[in-house]
Design a protein around this motif. Sequence first.
Motif, short mmCIF file in Angstrom:
data_model
loop_
_atom_site.label_atom_id
_atom_site.label_comp_id
_atom_site.label_asym_id
_atom_site.label_seq_id
_atom_site.Cartn_x
_atom_site.Cartn_y
_atom_site.Cartn_z
N ASP A 1 57.23 31.20 25.59
CA ASP A 1 58.42 30.45 25.97
C ASP A 1 58.39 30.33 27.49
OD1 ASP A 1 59.45 32.88 27.03
OD2 ASP A 1 60.34 33.39 25.09
N GLN A 2 59.50 29.92 28.10
CA GLN A 2 59.46 29.68 29.55
C GLN A 2 59.32 30.97 30.35
OE1 GLN A 2 63.17 27.69 30.43
NE2 GLN A 2 64.30 29.62 30.60
N ASP A 3 59.61 32.12 29.71
CA ASP A 3 59.51 33.39 30.42
C ASP A 3 58.26 34.20 30.05
OD1 ASP A 3 61.93 32.97 31.76
OD2 ASP A 3 63.07 33.75 30.05
N LYS A 4 57.85 34.13 28.81
CA LYS A 4 56.77 35.00 28.33
C LYS A 4 55.47 34.23 28.10
CE LYS A 4 59.87 38.11 25.78
NZ LYS A 4 60.25 38.61 24.45
N PHE A 5 54.39 34.92 28.36
CA PHE A 5 53.09 34.38 27.96
C PHE A 5 52.22 35.52 27.45
CE2 PHE A 5 52.35 35.53 32.40
CZ PHE A 5 51.07 36.06 32.40
N MET A 6 51.33 35.17 26.56
CA MET A 6 50.39 36.12 25.99
C MET A 6 49.01 35.88 26.60
SD MET A 6 47.71 36.85 23.78
CE MET A 6 47.43 35.18 23.29
N PHE A 7 48.29 36.95 26.92
CA PHE A 7 46.91 36.82 27.37
C PHE A 7 46.06 37.83 26.61
CE2 PHE A 7 49.01 39.82 30.18
CZ PHE A 7 48.10 40.86 30.35
N CYS A 8 44.80 37.49 26.39
CA CYS A 8 43.89 38.41 25.71
C CYS A 8 42.46 38.17 26.18
CB CYS A 8 43.99 38.26 24.19
SG CYS A 8 43.26 36.76 23.53
N VAL A 9 41.67 39.23 26.06
CA VAL A 9 40.23 39.18 26.31
C VAL A 9 39.57 39.88 25.14
CG1 VAL A 9 38.34 39.97 27.78
CG2 VAL A 9 40.44 39.13 28.82
N ALA A 10 38.52 39.26 24.57
CA ALA A 10 37.91 39.81 23.36
C ALA A 10 36.40 39.72 23.43
CB ALA A 10 38.42 39.05 22.13
N ASP A 11 35.77 40.57 22.62
CA ASP A 11 34.30 40.62 22.54
C ASP A 11 33.94 40.81 21.08
OD1 ASP A 11 31.60 40.96 22.86
OD2 ASP A 11 31.73 42.67 24.21
N VAL A 12 33.26 39.82 20.51
CA VAL A 12 32.88 39.91 19.09
C VAL A 12 31.49 40.51 18.98
CG1 VAL A 12 31.90 37.58 19.00
CG2 VAL A 12 32.72 38.62 16.92
N SER A 13 31.27 41.30 17.93
CA SER A 13 29.93 41.87 17.70
C SER A 13 28.97 40.74 17.35
CB SER A 13 29.97 42.89 16.56
OG SER A 13 30.37 42.28 15.35
N GLY A 14 27.76 40.84 17.87
CA GLY A 14 26.77 39.79 17.62
C GLY A 14 26.90 38.66 18.61
N LYS A 15 25.99 37.70 18.46
CA LYS A 15 25.95 36.55 19.37
C LYS A 15 25.68 35.30 18.54
CE LYS A 15 26.30 38.83 23.32
NZ LYS A 15 27.06 39.91 22.70
N ASN B 1 41.29 42.46 33.50
CA ASN B 1 40.78 42.54 32.13
C ASN B 1 39.34 42.05 32.15
OD1 ASN B 1 43.61 42.68 30.56
ND2 ASN B 1 43.75 41.16 32.18
N TYR B 2 38.46 42.71 31.39
CA TYR B 2 37.05 42.32 31.45
C TYR B 2 36.33 42.79 30.19
CZ TYR B 2 36.33 47.26 32.67
OH TYR B 2 36.31 48.63 32.64
N THR B 3 35.13 42.28 29.99
CA THR B 3 34.27 42.76 28.92
C THR B 3 33.17 43.62 29.53
OG1 THR B 3 32.96 40.73 29.01
CG2 THR B 3 34.73 40.82 27.37
N ASP B 4 32.49 44.41 28.68
CA ASP B 4 31.59 45.45 29.20
C ASP B 4 30.36 44.92 29.93
OD1 ASP B 4 30.25 44.54 26.97
OD2 ASP B 4 30.58 46.36 25.79
N GLY B 5 30.08 43.62 29.81
CA GLY B 5 28.95 43.06 30.57
C GLY B 5 29.14 43.19 32.07
N LEU B 6 30.41 43.34 32.52
CA LEU B 6 30.69 43.44 33.94
C LEU B 6 30.30 44.81 34.51
CD1 LEU B 6 31.95 42.00 36.41
CD2 LEU B 6 34.14 43.00 35.76
N THR B 7 30.42 45.86 33.70
CA THR B 7 30.16 47.22 34.21
C THR B 7 28.83 47.79 33.73
OG1 THR B 7 31.48 48.06 32.35
CG2 THR B 7 32.58 47.81 34.48
N GLU B 8 28.31 47.30 32.60
CA GLU B 8 27.05 47.84 32.07
C GLU B 8 25.86 47.14 32.72
OE1 GLU B 8 27.26 47.70 27.82
OE2 GLU B 8 28.83 49.21 27.71
#
Length: 419
Positions: free
Chosen positions: A226-240, A353-360
């Motif tokens: 809505d005008q006040d709330k927003f949802m954010f997400c970061v995800a990593d699926v197994s496999g490619k 927020n990040y996926t493990d490719g950034l630190t590994e």
Amino acid sequence: MPDSNLLHSTTDVLGLRKQLLLKKQELNALLEITQSINLDTTEDALYKIFQFTLLGQLNIRRIVVYLKEENQWQCMVSFGYQLADFRKLALPEVIIDNCTEVPCPIAAYQLGPQWQQLETIIPVVQKGAVLAYVLIGNVQEDYANEEATSFLQTLSNILIGAIENRRLNRQRVAAAAMRKEIEIAQEVQNMLFPRKLPNDAHVAVHASYVPHTAIGGDYYDVVNIDQDKFMFCVADVSGKGVPASLLMSNFQAGLRTLLRQHVDLATIVHELNHLLFRNSGGEKFITVFFGIYDRTTRHLQYVNAGHNDPILLTDSGPVQYLKTGTVMLGIMEELPMLDVGETEIPPHSLLLNYTDGLTEVFNTNGDEYGEEGLIALMRRNRYLPLAGLHKEMLREIEAFNVNKTQFSDDITILSCRFK
């Protein structure tokens, strides 16, 4: 007394007739093979035609063909009276090592009794490499000379060349289909990412994505509730690849549908877990961090489903890690536990927020860049514009990485600066 000249003349005529008959048989064999090739016959059918051509036209009654498939020798033809099933026999190394250019007699090698029913090994050589071996036996006496063997080598070359061309063409068609599949999956994946990210008086959001392969397994999203709330997400699926892209597409569709129904965060997580489990049967999973931020109250609700802990950096106080949540989604029908985390976001906070490719990422000594390296970089550059902060992160891990620009996994960064 018979005239000796007449006898010699008769013998010469008979010999000439025999030679003409053999040449006719060879010509017929060549025609049968070339006609079959021109008719675009399948590989299996070509082997059958070759087998029966040698038998019917040249009266060669035992035939074995070994072909090199993906660096492995496989028997494709094993035919003849009282002949062992060579499909169950490996091609001897002594043949591979020694019979590489011209036809060789079987008797030259001390092989087992199964091989004694064959007489000649014909290597099929193209561009200096042996592609196949044709082994023949029980050959009629009139067709057991060097000239005949040379013709058989030519005929075998024509056959194997045609089969190799069919195989290469099949690989080209498969590769073209795969390229098209990858293009479609890339288009699907690009459509999943949001076109516009929030940047207003309350918050700024920026995202960066570096895929490891043509189709990565990472995903991020930002959706206004809505005008006040927003949802954010970061995800990593197994496999490619394509399966990962399709699962992510399914995940996003489910998430957007649930958000339109205005259900709470716990229900969203449970329902997405059900959706993923039904679609993959527990064979694939997704790690994901969900956050719902209220601009007016500065309140953040979140669930960490087996994902890297987002890092919250404030003006004062220790670094906070957003750990509360559940296990990764999709591995079991019912989540064993689920806690919704809640926290207030102080002004001027930075959330990464990040996926493990950034630190590994590893250097030449085998040291990992890790979370510590990331936090140190954030502290040094926390007031940079978010685009500049992301650029500095990618520059630093590239300099740290032993493989430089070639990372071992996808990298996704989604940062929020709360004003």
